[in-house]
Design a protein around this motif. Structure first.
Motif, short mmCIF file in Angstrom:
data_model
loop_
_atom_site.label_atom_id
_atom_site.label_comp_id
_atom_site.label_asym_id
_atom_site.label_seq_id
_atom_site.Cartn_x
_atom_site.Cartn_y
_atom_site.Cartn_z
N SER A 1 0.83 -1.21 0.00
CA SER A 1 0.00 0.00 0.00
C SER A 1 0.86 1.26 0.00
N VAL A 2 2.00 1.20 0.68
CA VAL A 2 2.94 2.34 0.66
C VAL A 2 3.46 2.55 -0.75
N VAL A 3 3.68 1.47 -1.49
CA VAL A 3 4.09 1.57 -2.89
C VAL A 3 3.05 2.34 -3.69
N ALA A 4 1.77 2.01 -3.49
CA ALA A 4 0.70 2.69 -4.22
C ALA A 4 0.65 4.18 -3.89
N PRO B 1 0.92 -5.43 18.49
CA PRO B 1 1.54 -6.47 17.65
C PRO B 1 1.78 -5.95 16.24
N PRO B 2 2.95 -6.20 15.67
CA PRO B 2 3.27 -5.66 14.34
C PRO B 2 2.28 -6.08 13.27
N PHE B 3 1.69 -7.26 13.41
CA PHE B 3 0.68 -7.69 12.44
C PHE B 3 -0.49 -6.72 12.41
N ILE B 4 -0.96 -6.31 13.59
CA ILE B 4 -2.10 -5.40 13.69
C ILE B 4 -1.72 -3.99 13.26
N ALA B 5 -0.57 -3.51 13.73
CA ALA B 5 -0.13 -2.15 13.40
C ALA B 5 0.03 -1.97 11.89
N THR B 6 0.70 -2.91 11.26
CA THR B 6 0.95 -2.78 9.82
C THR B 6 -0.29 -3.11 8.98
N LEU B 7 -1.18 -3.94 9.53
CA LEU B 7 -2.45 -4.19 8.84
C LEU B 7 -3.27 -2.91 8.77
N GLY B 8 -3.30 -2.17 9.89
CA GLY B 8 -4.00 -0.89 9.90
C GLY B 8 -3.38 0.09 8.94
N MET B 9 -2.04 0.14 8.91
CA MET B 9 -1.35 1.05 7.99
C MET B 9 -1.58 0.64 6.54
N MET B 10 -1.69 -0.65 6.28
CA MET B 10 -1.97 -1.13 4.93
C MET B 10 -3.29 -0.55 4.42
N ILE B 11 -4.30 -0.56 5.27
CA ILE B 11 -5.62 -0.05 4.89
C ILE B 11 -5.58 1.47 4.75
N ILE B 12 -4.89 2.14 5.68
CA ILE B 12 -4.82 3.60 5.66
C ILE B 12 -4.09 4.09 4.41
N ALA B 13 -2.93 3.49 4.12
CA ALA B 13 -2.13 3.93 2.98
C ALA B 13 -2.85 3.68 1.66
N ARG B 14 -3.53 2.54 1.55
CA ARG B 14 -4.28 2.25 0.32
C ARG B 14 -5.42 3.24 0.14
N GLY B 15 -6.12 3.55 1.23
CA GLY B 15 -7.18 4.54 1.16
C GLY B 15 -6.66 5.92 0.81
#
Length: 317
Positions: free
Chosen positions: A71-74, A121-135
């Motif tokens: 998502s950061v790539v996008a 937990p890094p899984f949760i933190a980065t999952l949230g960031m994945m959604i935020i960055a894609r949005g």
């Protein structure tokens, strides 16, 4: 040669052998696969998610994970494209690349802060960031591709140095620099120490919070660079870029022997893992395998790699 020595060699270089056998088997099945053109094509494709995989390797060694890299790539792809839209100056191109790296590093710092300071937990933190960055990518671009056909910006993707594509050369430079950082620097030793035993690292005086944050900053910066490079290569920034790239990056790291339990892994073997993924993708495409089946095959490869890592750790314990 003793059985113990042979076993050590297989554990250390088994994936190199698998890569060679995979390439040879595909060469026997596909006309024209065994060629320098195919090799350069694979490496050029790998250079994109391979850059992300390097950052992910640092993160996984500390027992972390990063699901936000695609998502950061996008996001950085559309931002960099918007900076060079309508212009063709070198300064704009440099600003575009710089902005992408800074944005990626900033998002990585948030991931690291949430993990190291917030104890999320890094899984949760980065999952949230994945959604935020894609949005954010969709919002910034209004859901549409942004033109990035600036010659100064796309130069790195178009140029060749003595027959070596610019993207491949840049990937090689990043690989060498990252390998030196991880294997021969104090920071690299701290990364291994944190992944090996967090409490022991604290007792030894290592600033584990700082190390974890910097690891995610590095991962984010490399994802940001990959986003700008992808926009440069495709002449556009698209909010749909990077889909599942985080999985390819994680797969490359794990296949290359980076242990999900932390403390183990090297950059060269991460590159081998990325080449296995890239060779598989290229071979399946040339064989005309349905894209849906390709996803199933790649998912199976990830599961097998993790299973082998788990079995290896059980034997050691």
């Amino acid at each position: 040669m003793s059985n113990l020595t042979l076993k050590k060699m297989i554990n250390s270089y088994g994936m190199v052998l698998i890569l060679i056998l995979l390439f040879l088997s595909l060469s026997a099945s596909i006309d024209g696969f065994f060629s320098a053109r195919t090799v350069w094509s694979i490496i050029e494709q790998v250079s994109m998610f391979g850059i992300i995989a390097i950052g992910v390797t640092f993160i996984i060694i500390t027992t972390g994970i990063d699901l936000s890299s695609g998502s950061v790539v996008a996001l950085t792809a559309v931002v960099s494209a918007s900076i060079v839209t309508g212009g063709d100056s070198v300064s704009a191109a440099l600003v575009a690349f710089g902005a992408s790296i800074v944005i990626g590093a900033a998002l990585g710092a948030v991931n690291g802060g949430l993990t190291a300071i917030g104890s999320i937990p890094p899984f949760i933190a980065t999952l949230g960031m994945m959604i935020i960055a894609r949005g954010a990518a969709q919002l910034y671009s209004d859901g549409r591709p942004i033109d990035a056909s600036s010659e100064a910006f796309t130069w790195i993707a178009d140029v060749n140095f003595f027959g070596l594509p610019g993207l491949v050369l840049l990937y090689i430079i990043i690989v060498i620099g990252s390998h030196i950082l991880l294997s021969r620097s104090t920071f690299g030793r701290h990364v291994y120490a944190v992944g090996g035993n967090l409490n022991a690292a604290k007792i030894c005086g290592i600033n584990t919070t700082k190390t974890l944050i910097w690891v995610y900053v590095l991962g984010g910066a490399l994802s940001g660079l990959a986003g700008a490079l992808l926009a440069s290569r495709t002449y556009a920034g698209n909010p749909s870029y990077g889909l599942s790239w985080e999985l390819d990056a994680i797969a490359a790291a794990v296949i290359g022997g980076v242990s999900l339990s932390g403390g183990l892994g090297t950059i060269p073997m991460c590159v081998i893992g990325a080449l296995i993924i890239g060779t598989t993708n290229k071979g399946l495409n040339m064989l005309g395998v349905d894209p849906y089946w390709q996803q199933i095959i790649k998912g199976s490869i990830i599961i097998v790699a993790v299973l082998l890592d788990t079995l290896k750790r059980r034997k050691k314990s």
